[in-house]
Design a protein around this motif. Structure first.
Motif, PDB file in Angstrom:
ATOM      1  N   ALA A  65       0.858  -1.185   0.000  1.00  0.00           N
ATOM      2  CA  ALA A  65       0.000   0.000   0.000  1.00  0.00           C
ATOM      3  C   ALA A  65       0.891   1.231   0.000  1.00  0.00           C
ATOM      4  O   ALA A  65       1.801   1.347   0.835  1.00  0.00           O
ATOM      5  CB  ALA A  65      -0.913   0.020   1.219  1.00  0.00           C
TER       6      ALA A  65
ATOM      7  N   PHE B  19      -4.598   6.299   0.273  1.00  0.00           N
ATOM      8  CA  PHE B  19      -3.936   5.037  -0.009  1.00  0.00           C
ATOM      9  C   PHE B  19      -4.050   4.686  -1.482  1.00  0.00           C
ATOM     10  O   PHE B  19      -5.065   4.950  -2.129  1.00  0.00           O
ATOM     11  CB  PHE B  19      -4.606   3.895   0.763  1.00  0.00           C
ATOM     12  CG  PHE B  19      -4.017   3.614   2.110  1.00  0.00           C
ATOM     13  CD1 PHE B  19      -2.680   3.261   2.247  1.00  0.00           C
ATOM     14  CD2 PHE B  19      -4.805   3.674   3.247  1.00  0.00           C
ATOM     15  CE1 PHE B  19      -2.136   2.992   3.489  1.00  0.00           C
ATOM     16  CE2 PHE B  19      -4.278   3.404   4.495  1.00  0.00           C
ATOM     17  CZ  PHE B  19      -2.937   3.062   4.621  1.00  0.00           C
TER      18      PHE B  19
ATOM     19  N   LEU C 203      -7.129   0.889   6.085  1.00  0.00           N
ATOM     20  CA  LEU C 203      -6.305  -0.145   5.460  1.00  0.00           C
ATOM     21  C   LEU C 203      -6.789  -1.538   5.855  1.00  0.00           C
ATOM     22  O   LEU C 203      -6.903  -2.431   5.005  1.00  0.00           O
ATOM     23  CB  LEU C 203      -4.844   0.041   5.863  1.00  0.00           C
ATOM     24  CG  LEU C 203      -3.854  -0.944   5.238  1.00  0.00           C
ATOM     25  CD1 LEU C 203      -3.858  -0.838   3.719  1.00  0.00           C
ATOM     26  CD2 LEU C 203      -2.453  -0.726   5.788  1.00  0.00           C
TER      27      LEU C 203
ATOM     28  N   THR D 250      -2.093  -6.534   3.942  1.00  0.00           N
ATOM     29  CA  THR D 250      -0.976  -5.681   3.510  1.00  0.00           C
ATOM     30  C   THR D 250       0.299  -6.049   4.262  1.00  0.00           C
ATOM     31  O   THR D 250       0.308  -6.128   5.493  1.00  0.00           O
ATOM     32  CB  THR D 250      -1.308  -4.201   3.743  1.00  0.00           C
ATOM     33  OG1 THR D 250      -2.483  -3.869   2.997  1.00  0.00           O
ATOM     34  CG2 THR D 250      -0.161  -3.306   3.306  1.00  0.00           C
TER      35      THR D 250
END
Length: 382
Positions: free
Chosen positions: A179, A189, A295, A302
């Motif tokens: 990311a 992002f 996120l 991630t």
């Protein structure tokens, strides 16, 4: 521009003033022929705004109204002249003639961002970045591409973020989910999965609220390395009130700006009597928590977060992000040869190159537009 072509090799100059309006970032970039994955930052610099001009731009960006059409038109030209002066200063320092630069990509300065589906009246969505590209072309003698965001909005998109295509070209990996995190006034992002489509969205405030609070209480444009926040303690009740903002619950695609997150928004959630350093600590926590929550909701696996933008100079913010994301490596784009201060400016050089080649610059999976679009308006050098 009836036919597409291979993106040109050579020099392009990208410029942007972001949500914080803390300066004009200018980047002179050399691209190799063909694929967009290889480029070199020749020189990057940030040029300060005239103080009075910045004050008016910030006021407009926070939802204020121009006093008249005449004032708005004047600000448009003043902004363009400041961008042109930045381009000329950068080329002079680099020892590069204007004739050697294929084009300037100018983002301009956002004064209002009202896309559809972002909590605003969606009947007439628009985005407005001032800084007349014709003036920049005339003053610099270089073809200028400007108004990148409008075409995407016209196609039903948010017009933001526009960096994901550039991030994907330079920072993606088939071996891990990554990311790219831009820590400007607003955080956004670019999600770069090892497999699957690229996505991107704004997460909310990164620096804009902390900067505004530091200016009010310290007389400084920003909280250097988070030192002011480090003097305070997070107010859990205030943090909960801030995170209760409905915008955070919106699903991507989404974008925002200073007109949404500003000091009046913070003040409406204060109870009175809070210590300024505690509010600053809470605003830093708001940025970190809202980024991490976004996120985890959108790409929970991630493995690596690559940060860029002015917020990378706030060590306290980066440390907090790393603490909240123990499962991922949090580092800056410098580890990949991209100066964190100039990734966005480099991206607008890349977008200008795309436009001149007749190639799209948006990603519908990011902005929500109806399809790929060639972005920007081209103003020839002469």
């Amino acid at each position: 521009m009836s036919e597409t072509s291979t993106p040109a090799a050579g020099l392009f100059l990208g410029m942007i003033s972001g949500t914080s309006a803390d300066g004009i970032d200018a980047a002179l970039v050399r691209f190799e022929a063909g694929a967009p994955t290889r480029c070199e930052l020749v020189l990057g610099r940030t040029y300060a705004w005239d103080a009075a001009l910045r004050e008016r731009l910030v006021a407009l960006g926070q939802g204020g109204d121009a006093r008249s059409l005449e004032e708005l038109g004047t600000l448009d030209i003043q902004t363009a002249e400041a961008f042109a002066a930045a381009a000329q200063a950068l080329l002079a320092e680099a020892g590069v003639a204007a004739s050697a630069v294929a084009a300037i990509g100018s983002h301009g300065q956002t004064v209002r961002h009202r896309p559809a589906g972002a909590g605003f009246d969606g009947r007439h969505p628009f985005t407005w970045q001032i800084g007349d590209g014709a003036v920049i072309a005339e003053r610099s003698g270089i073809a200028t591409v400007a108004d990148f965001r409008r075409r995407d909005v016209a196609a039903g998109g948010h017009g933001a973020p526009l960096m994901p295509a550039f991030h994907a070209a330079l920072l993606g990996s088939p071996a891990q989910d990554r990311a790219a995190l831009n820590l400007g006034g607003i955080a956004n992002f670019t999600l770069l999965p090892a497999r699957g489509e690229v996505r991107g969205f704004d997460t909310g405030p990164a620096n804009c609220l902390m900067d505004a609070w530091a200016l009010r209480h310290l007389g400084q444009a920003f909280d250097a390395d988070g030192a002011f926040a480090a003097q305070g303690r997070v107010d859990a009740d205030l943090l909960a009130r801030l995170l209760d903002e409905p915008w955070f619950a919106l699903a991507p695609p989404k974008s925002t700006g200073r007109e949404q997150f500003h000091l009046a928004w913070v003040e409406a959630r204060l109870r009175g009597g809070e210590r300024p350093q505690d509010v600053q600590a809470t605003l830093l926590e708001l940025s970190a928590v809202s980024i991490v929550q976004a996120l985890r909701a959108q790409q929970p696996a991630t493995q690596r977060v690559l940060a860029c933008g002015g917020g990378v100079r706030n060590g306290a913010l980066l440390a907090r992000l790393a603490a909240l994301l123990p499962e991922a490596v949090v580092e800056t784009t410098a580890a990949y040869g991209l100066d964190p201060d100039f990734v966005e400016a480099m991206g607008f050089a890349w977008l200008a190159r795309q436009t001149l080649a007749g190639l799209p610059g948006n990603l519908p999976s990011v902005t929500g537009a109806r399809g790929l679009r060639v972005l920007g308006t081209v103003h020839p050098a002469a």
